[in-house]
Enzyme design. Structure first.
Site, PDB file in Angstrom:
ATOM      1  N   HIS A   1     -15.215 -15.290 -26.512  1.00 31.82           N
ATOM      2  CA  HIS A   1     -16.361 -16.109 -26.127  1.00 31.82           C
ATOM      3  C   HIS A   1     -17.534 -15.271 -25.640  1.00 31.82           C
ATOM      4  CE1 HIS A   1     -13.969 -19.745 -26.679  1.00 31.82           C
ATOM      5  NE2 HIS A   1     -12.966 -18.996 -26.251  1.00 31.82           N
TER       6      HIS A   1
ATOM      7  N   LYS B   1     -12.536   8.100  -0.295  1.00 36.21           N
ATOM      8  CA  LYS B   1     -11.847   7.613   0.912  1.00 36.21           C
ATOM      9  C   LYS B   1     -12.214   8.486   2.117  1.00 36.21           C
ATOM     10  CE  LYS B   1      -7.963   5.272  -1.271  1.00 36.21           C
ATOM     11  NZ  LYS B   1      -6.535   5.205  -1.544  1.00 36.21           N
TER      12      LYS B   1
ATOM     13  N   GLU C   1      -7.022   7.271 -14.623  1.00 41.88           N
ATOM     14  CA  GLU C   1      -6.518   8.144 -13.557  1.00 41.88           C
ATOM     15  C   GLU C   1      -5.678   9.315 -14.073  1.00 41.88           C
ATOM     16  OE1 GLU C   1      -5.443   6.293  -9.716  1.00 41.88           O
ATOM     17  OE2 GLU C   1      -5.666   4.405 -10.779  1.00 41.88           O
TER      18      GLU C   1
ATOM     19  N   SER D   1       0.183   4.444   0.373  1.00 41.53           N
ATOM     20  CA  SER D   1      -0.084   5.335   1.514  1.00 41.53           C
ATOM     21  C   SER D   1       0.090   4.608   2.844  1.00 41.53           C
ATOM     22  CB  SER D   1      -1.520   5.855   1.435  1.00 41.53           C
ATOM     23  OG  SER D   1      -2.423   4.762   1.525  1.00 41.53           O
TER      24      SER D   1
ATOM     25  N   ARG E   1       0.193   5.127  -8.403  1.00 43.56           N
ATOM     26  CA  ARG E   1       0.393   4.525  -9.742  1.00 43.56           C
ATOM     27  C   ARG E   1       1.705   4.949 -10.378  1.00 43.56           C
ATOM     28  NH1 ARG E   1      -2.975   8.664  -9.785  1.00 43.56           N
ATOM     29  NH2 ARG E   1      -2.859  10.285 -11.369  1.00 43.56           N
TER      30      ARG E   1
ATOM     31  N   SER F   1       0.860  -1.186   0.000  1.00 44.51           N
ATOM     32  CA  SER F   1       0.000   0.000   0.000  1.00 44.51           C
ATOM     33  C   SER F   1       0.891   1.229   0.000  1.00 44.51           C
ATOM     34  CB  SER F   1      -0.901   0.014   1.235  1.00 44.51           C
ATOM     35  OG  SER F   1      -1.549   1.267   1.323  1.00 44.51           O
TER      36      SER F   1
HETATM   37  O1  PA5 Z   1      -4.076   5.285  -7.928  1.00 46.18           O
HETATM   38  C1  PA5 Z   1      -4.576   5.454  -6.823  1.00 46.18           C
HETATM   39  O2  PA5 Z   1      -4.466   6.502  -6.173  1.00 46.18           O
HETATM   40  C2  PA5 Z   1      -5.381   4.344  -6.194  1.00 46.18           C
HETATM   41  O3  PA5 Z   1      -5.629   3.336  -7.114  1.00 46.18           O
HETATM   42  C3  PA5 Z   1      -4.639   3.810  -4.963  1.00 46.18           C
HETATM   43  O4  PA5 Z   1      -3.456   3.160  -5.338  1.00 46.18           O
HETATM   44  C4  PA5 Z   1      -5.554   2.863  -4.191  1.00 46.18           C
HETATM   45  O5  PA5 Z   1      -6.688   3.566  -3.752  1.00 46.18           O
HETATM   46  C5  PA5 Z   1      -4.877   2.224  -3.007  1.00 46.18           C
HETATM   47  O6  PA5 Z   1      -4.215   3.171  -2.235  1.00 46.18           O
HETATM   48  P1  PA5 Z   1      -2.713   2.852  -1.781  1.00 46.18           P
HETATM   49  O7  PA5 Z   1      -1.940   2.709  -3.044  1.00 46.18           O
HETATM   50  O8  PA5 Z   1      -2.281   4.031  -0.989  1.00 46.18           O
HETATM   51  O9  PA5 Z   1      -2.793   1.602  -0.987  1.00 46.18           O
END
Ligand code: PA5
Length: 355
Positions: A255, A349, A239, A103, A153, A101
Site C-alpha cells: 500500500h 550510551k 549490527e 546488560s 543479540r 535487558s
Molecule cells: O544489540 C545491542 O547491543 C543493542 O541493541 C542492545 O540490545 C540494546 O541497546 C539494549 O541493551 P540491553 O540488551 O543491554 O538492554
C-alpha cells in the site's frame, strides 16, 4: 578490499576476534539452557492477568517481538512489546510485565520497570545483572538470571524463550514442549548445514552472504514468523555485518513501499531483495508476494527467496532467524569486520550517561 574465501576457516577466525561464530553455533545449546532456566524460576503470580507487556530495547526487545509472534494465534489477552520510556495508560496491576535487558542497564527498560512496579504489576526480569537486577532484588521480584559475556543479540534464546515458558507455566498458553523439541532438532541440523566447515557450494548461508556482498539488503516478510524474522535479519545485518538494511511486511508494503521502487534505479540496483517465505502463509499473501516480485524485482541488483523450515510456529520462526544469523556473520567476514563490537551503540550510551 578483496573479500576472504568463506571456506577458509583460519581467515574467518582472524576477523571474528571475539568469537561470534562459536556463539551462533552454540545457539541450540543456549535454547536448551534458556528453557531449563525458566523452568527452574520460582514465582507466584495470579493467572487472572488481563494483558502482557514486555519492556525491552534492541537485541533484548526483539525477544518480546518473537514471543508475541509465537503466541498471537493462541494467547487470549493482549500482548504488547513496549520500546520506549513510557508505559501506556492501560498497564495496571493486572498486567504481567517482563523487563528484558541483557546488560540490565538500559535506561528505557529501567524507566518502564519503575513505572510497572509503581502501578502494581507483577514483573519478571530477564537479565545478566546491572541495575535491573538490583532493582528487582530490592523488591524480591523474580529474575531469570542469564549468563554474561555475550552480545545481547547473541543471547536471543535466553531473552525470548523464558517468556514462553513462564506463560505456559501460568497456563495462559498451551504446552510448548513439542514445538520446542522440533525447534531444537531443526536448529541442530541447521548448525551443521550452515557451519563454516560446509563448503560454500553446499551452504545456503554462505551463498546468500556472497550474493549480498556490496549490496543493501531489503528484507520482506509477511504475517507471523516471517515478520519478526525480517526484523531480526535487518538488525543482524546492521549490527553484525555493519551495513544498512531495510525491512517491511506484506500486505502493508503493497500500500506504499511497492511504489517507491519506481525511480532511482541506478541506486536501487545496489539493493538486494530478500523475500522470507513460510509454508503457512495465506493464499492471498502468496499471491501478493508473487505479483509484487514480478513488479519490482527488476529494480534490484538481485532477489532471493528464503523458506522457513518445520511445522510449529516456533520452529518456523527460529529456523529463519538462525539462517539470518549465519548469513549476517558470513557477510561480516566478507566485509572484513569483526561482527561483535557495536561501537556506535556503546559511544551513544556513554554520551547519554554523561549528560
Ligand atoms: O544489540 C545491542 O547491543 C543493542 O541493541 C542492545 O540490545 C540494546 O541497546 C539494549 O541493551 P540491553 O540488551 O543491554 O538492554
Amino acid at each position: 578490499m578483496n573479500a576472504i574465501d568463506l571456506d577458509d576457516l583460519k581467515a574467518i577466525k582472524k576477523i571474528d576476534e571475539d568469537g561470534m561464530l562459536k556463539t551462533i553455533e552454540d545457539f541450540p545449546l543456549q535454547c536448551r539452557e534458556a528453557v531449563d532456566l525458566a523452568c527452574g524460576l520460582s514465582f507466584d503470580i495470579p493467572s487472572d492477568m488481563r494483558s502482557v507487556v514486555v519492556l525491552g530495547m534492541g537485541g533484548s526487545g526483539i525477544g518480546g517481538d518473537i514471543a508475541k509472534v509465537l503466541l498471537e494465534d493462541e494467547l487470549r489477552i493482549p500482548f504488547l512489546v513496549n520500546k520506549g520510556y513510557l508505559l501506556p495508560r492501560f498497564v495496571d496491576d493486572k498486567t504481567l510485565c517482563f523487563a528484558v535487558s541483557y546488560s540490565g542497564n538500559t535506561e528505557e527498560t529501567l524507566s518502564g520497570f519503575d513505572q510497572a512496579v509503581e502501578r502494581g504489576c507483577p514483573v519478571i526480569s530477564i537479565t545478566t545483572g546491572g541495575l535491573l537486577e538490583n532493582k528487582a532484588e530490592e523488591r524480591s521480584l523474580p529474575i531469570v538470571k542469564i549468563p554474561k559475556g555475550l552480545q545481547p543479540r547473541a543471547a536471543l534464546g535466553y531473552l525470548s524463550l523464558p517468556i514462553l515458558v513462564v506463560l505456559e507455566r501460568m497456563a495462559l498458553i498451551g504446552d510448548k514442549g513439542q514445538g520446542i523439541q522440533e525447534t531444537l532438532a531443526i536448529l541442530d541440523e541447521r548448525a551443521k548445514n550452515f557451519s563454516p566447515h560446509k563448503p560454500l557450494n553446499q551452504n545456503e548461508a554462505k551463498i546468500l552472504a556472497t550474493r549480498l556482498c556490496g549490496k543493501v539488503p531489503v528484507i520482506y516478510g509477511s504475517d507471523g514468523p516471517t515478520s519478526v524474522a525480517a526484523l531480526r535479519w535487518k538488525c543482524q545485518f546492521n549490527e553484525n555485518s555493519k551495513v544498512p538494511a531495510f525491512w517491511n511486511v506484506f500486505p502493508e508494503l503493497n500500500h506504499n513501499e511497492t511504489v517507491g521502487w519506481e525511480l532511482l534505479g541506478d541506486i536501487t540496483d545496489h539493493f538486494l531483495l530478500l523475500l522470507l517465505r513460510d509454508a503457512e502463509e495465506s493464499e492471498r499473501v502468496k499471491k501478493r508476494v508473487e505479483i509484487t516480485r514480478s513488479l519490482i524485482e527488476g529494480r534490484f541488483g538481485g532477489a532471493s527467496e528464503v523458506w522457513s523450515g518445520g511445522k510449529s510456529r516456533l520452529a518456523r520462526t527460529f529456523s529463519l532467524i538462525y539462517l539470518g544469523d549465519f548469513v549476517s556473520f558470513y557477510l561480516a567476514a566478507l566485509n572484513g569486520v569483526n561482527p561483535s563490537p557495536v561501537e556506535r551503540i556503546s559511544v551513544l550510551k556513554r554520551r547519554l550517561s554523561e549528560e
